[in-house]
Enzyme design. Structure first.
Site, short mmCIF file in Angstrom:
data_model
loop_
_atom_site.label_atom_id
_atom_site.label_comp_id
_atom_site.label_asym_id
_atom_site.label_seq_id
_atom_site.Cartn_x
_atom_site.Cartn_y
_atom_site.Cartn_z
CG ASP A 243 34.65 29.53 -37.88
OD1 ASP A 243 34.29 29.54 -36.69
OD2 ASP A 243 34.73 28.47 -38.55
CB CYS A 332 32.50 24.64 -25.04
SG CYS A 332 33.45 24.22 -26.50
N1 SAH Z 1 31.31 31.42 -31.43
C1 SAH Z 1 30.44 30.57 -32.19
C2 SAH Z 1 30.67 29.10 -31.94
C3 SAH Z 1 32.07 28.63 -32.14
S1 SAH Z 1 32.20 26.90 -32.27
C4 SAH Z 1 28.98 30.89 -31.90
O1 SAH Z 1 28.69 31.47 -30.85
O2 SAH Z 1 28.13 30.55 -32.71
C5 SAH Z 1 33.87 26.75 -32.76
C6 SAH Z 1 34.17 27.24 -34.15
O3 SAH Z 1 35.57 27.13 -34.35
C7 SAH Z 1 33.54 26.48 -35.28
O4 SAH Z 1 32.80 27.37 -36.08
C8 SAH Z 1 34.72 25.92 -36.11
O5 SAH Z 1 34.49 26.01 -37.52
C9 SAH Z 1 35.83 26.83 -35.70
N2 SAH Z 1 37.18 26.29 -35.73
C10 SAH Z 1 37.65 25.11 -35.30
N3 SAH Z 1 38.98 25.04 -35.38
C11 SAH Z 1 39.39 26.24 -35.87
C12 SAH Z 1 40.65 26.82 -36.17
N4 SAH Z 1 41.79 26.15 -35.95
N5 SAH Z 1 40.68 28.08 -36.65
C13 SAH Z 1 39.55 28.78 -36.85
N6 SAH Z 1 38.34 28.30 -36.58
C14 SAH Z 1 38.24 27.04 -36.09
#
Ligand code: SAH
Length: 388
Positions: A243, A332
């Site tokens: 992440d 989403c």
């Molecule tokens: N799977 C998680 C929710 C993901 S929400 C759960 O079930 O709790 C989307 C996530 O993507 C966020 O944590 C955000 O920090 C991350 N994110 C956004 N852009 C990103 C990128 N380019 N690379 C890595 N992570 C990213």
């Protein structure tokens, strides 16, 4: 009962949709003000009662098909009904999305319940002006420790509402422990993303847990590690989670300790696109990959650009799968409809040069009910694909 009246053009295609757009309104009688409740009539027929916002394109949000006031009693009844529904659909669970806006018949009100701690979001003017009623109703129904508002999000802008966050009642805790299907997670409602935890994916997480035994798992866009930990609890041999948020990765690491699976989990703070490219150039392979990107399509106008982003990240993930490997791919974005997502996955599979079978589809859990008359209430879609 609302004493002001809004009249609308005859409804055909929109049926009982909970939103009345500004161009549907023919007349507002009694000069309703911002946040006032109104009766809505389609000629002589009462459509119901709603909250009025003269500054929003969504001029009225209907909360009832009757002529009744949006007062503390009604809000309490709605909360009790929502709670009863969740107790039926999610037996044994104490932490969930308690109110999901229009779907729970209080438009513009979202409440997440973390035990006795509550996080409120309002995205309708008429609910913003009724915060006190919401707090009072929650305190009637539950033994409340704290209520905070997390109103620092984009959806408030079109309603003309300021972005803000703060305590509405009690003493919040910076780290609450919640449970979901037996797994435990630290949640930081004030400091975390959105309301602190993504309850919507509980069904997908259950799927991942079931499919993880003996597998090497990669969890991409892992936030606080909810999928990674479920994979480990399901018997994964190893889990790597990625992440971009260092704060989320810290909590994810602590969550792996909390669940006794730290020995099999590794967490990396990185951009997903570069991380997957690097793993590919190192020749790494995974037996199960979970892909849960943030919404790449926030509005209809972003659709083409967003589709390209989904296609790119999915193709990158598909390349990393071992023979017989499984991809759990989610979106989403409301505007990425089922067929769009399928088309995107077909294109990504072609880019990756791989062939798949569809094992399953996933969607938002029962604490995010979809209103039949309101397609906007559905936004979470996913496919479980296996390399064939
Ligand atoms: N799977 C998680 C929710 C993901 S929400 C759960 O079930 O709790 C989307 C996530 O993507 C966020 O944590 C955000 O920090 C991350 N994110 C956004 N852009 C990103 C990128 N380019 N690379 C890595 N992570 C990213």
């Amino acid at each position: 009962m609302p004493d002001k009246v809004v009249r609308v053009v005859r409804r055909k295609s929109r049926g009982q949709h909970a939103w009345v757009f500004s161009n549907e309104v023919t007349k507002a009688e009694g000069s309703p003000g911002p946040g006032d409740t109104v009766q809505v009539y389609d000629r002589k027929r009462l459509l119901g009662s709603g909250i009025y916002n003269p500054h929003s394109l969504i001029r009225v949000r209907l909360y009832s098909e009757q002529n009744e006031e949006l007062d503390a009693v009604l809000i309490q009844q709605r909360i009790e009904a929502a709670l009863a529904y969740r107790k039926t659909m999610l037996p044994g669970e104490d932490d969930f999305r308690l109110m999901y806006g229009e779907s729970d018949h209080v438009p513009g009100l979202v409440i997440d319940k973390y035990g006795s701690h509550f996080v409120v979001q309002t995205y309708a003017l008429g609910l913003d002006t009724r915060h006190e009623l919401v707090v009072a109703a929650l305190r009637e129904v539950f033994d409340v420790a704290s209520i905070i508002e997390k109103n620092d999000f984009r959806l408030r802008d079109p309603e003309g509402l300021p972005r803000r966050a703060g305590v509405l009642f009690g003493t919040p805790e910076p780290r609450i422990v919640i449970s979901e299907s037996g797994a435990k997670f630290y949640v930081d409602p004030a400091g975390g993303q959105k309301t602190g935890y993504y309850f919507d994916h509980r069904l997908t997480r259950y799927r991942v847990k079931q499919l993880s035994a003996g597998r090497n798992v990669l969890d991409v866009f892992s936030y606080t590690g909810s999928f990674a930990i479920n994979a480990a609890l399901g018997g994964a041999e190893s889990v790597l989670a990625v992440d971009a948020s260092a704060a989320a990765v810290t909590i994810a690491t602590d969550n792996s300790v909390l669940n006794g699976v730290a020995g099999r989990c590794q967490f990396a703070t990185d951009n997903a696109f570069t991380a997957l490219t690097d793993l590919d150039s190192q020749g790494r392979k995974f037996d199960l990959i979970n892909l849960d990107p943030p919404a790449f399509i926030k509005a209809q106008k972003d659709k083409n650009a967003g589709m390209r982003g989904y296609r790119q990240i999915n193709a990158l993930a598909m390349r990393l799968l071992s023979p017989g490997g499984v991809l759990v791919s989610s979106s989403c974005s409301h505007y990425l409809f089922w067929q769009d997502m399928l088309d995107m996955l077909v294109a990504a599979a072609q880019d990756a040069g791989r062939t798949f079978t569809i094992l399953d589809r996933t969607t938002q859990g029962p604490d995010h009910p979809v209103l039949l008359s309101m397609p906007e209430s559905e936004y979470l879609r996913g496919f479980v694909l296996q390399v064939s």
